[in-house]
Write a protein that holds these residues in place. Structure first.
Motif, short mmCIF file in Angstrom:
data_model
loop_
_atom_site.label_atom_id
_atom_site.label_comp_id
_atom_site.label_asym_id
_atom_site.label_seq_id
_atom_site.Cartn_x
_atom_site.Cartn_y
_atom_site.Cartn_z
N ALA A 45 0.82 -1.22 0.00
CA ALA A 45 0.00 0.00 0.00
C ALA A 45 0.85 1.26 0.00
N GLU A 46 2.05 1.20 0.59
CA GLU A 46 2.91 2.37 0.65
C GLU A 46 3.31 2.80 -0.75
N GLY A 54 0.20 -3.96 -11.52
CA GLY A 54 0.13 -5.07 -10.59
C GLY A 54 -0.30 -4.72 -9.19
N LYS A 55 -0.41 -3.46 -8.84
CA LYS A 55 -0.78 -3.08 -7.48
C LYS A 55 -2.28 -2.82 -7.34
N GLU A 56 -2.96 -2.60 -8.47
CA GLU A 56 -4.36 -2.21 -8.38
C GLU A 56 -5.29 -3.42 -8.50
N ASP A 66 -6.17 -5.83 -1.79
CA ASP A 66 -5.95 -6.20 -0.40
C ASP A 66 -6.74 -7.44 0.00
N THR A 67 -7.31 -8.15 -0.96
CA THR A 67 -8.14 -9.31 -0.65
C THR A 67 -7.71 -10.51 -1.48
N ALA A 68 -7.49 -11.63 -0.79
CA ALA A 68 -7.11 -12.88 -1.45
C ALA A 68 -8.30 -13.82 -1.49
N ILE A 107 -1.66 -4.42 4.41
CA ILE A 107 -0.20 -4.35 4.42
C ILE A 107 0.20 -3.00 4.96
N HIS A 108 1.05 -3.00 6.01
CA HIS A 108 1.48 -1.77 6.65
C HIS A 108 2.98 -1.60 6.50
#
Length: 112
Positions: A45-46, A54-56, A66-68, A107-108
């Motif tokens: 997310a950072e 690939g991040k969206e 953010d969901t599997a 993810i932090h």
């Protein structure tokens, strides 16, 4: 207890490389097999930027994924799109396998 099963592979340059085959954890008498989540490495997310491939989310194409999906383990959607998809088709958008469960993974950064 943790059990890691691995194999040694010999490279062309005469060096050996270890490849992990399976990891098993035993906690309080319960056995857990660790498995890879496909797509989690590109979902940090950072520094989320719409131009980073690939991040969206593969559905809305705007929010970070953010969901599997279980059992196929594709991390490919944001939580809002995952909830909507579950009600509409209930199939993974990557492999079309039926969705049994959704896991939201936040993810932090290390400093959060």
């Amino acid at each position: 207890m943790q059990i890691t099963q691995a194999v040694l592979e010999k490279n062309n340059d005469e060096h050996f490389q270890v490849r992990v085959v399976k990891q098993i954890l035993w906690i309080d008498g319960f056995r857990y097999e660790l498995r890879e989540i496909y797509g989690i490495g590109s979902s940090e997310a950072e520094g989320f930027d719409d131009s980073d491939p690939g991040k969206e989310c593969v559905i809305c194409m705007t929010e970070p994924k953010d969901t599997a999906v279980l059992p196929c383990r594709h991390m490919c959607m944001c939580s809002e799109c995952a909830k909507a998809l579950r009600l509409q088709s209930n199939k993974c958008p990557i492999c079309r396998q039926p969705i049994e469960e959704l896991i939201e993974i936040k993810i932090h950064n290390d400093d959060q």
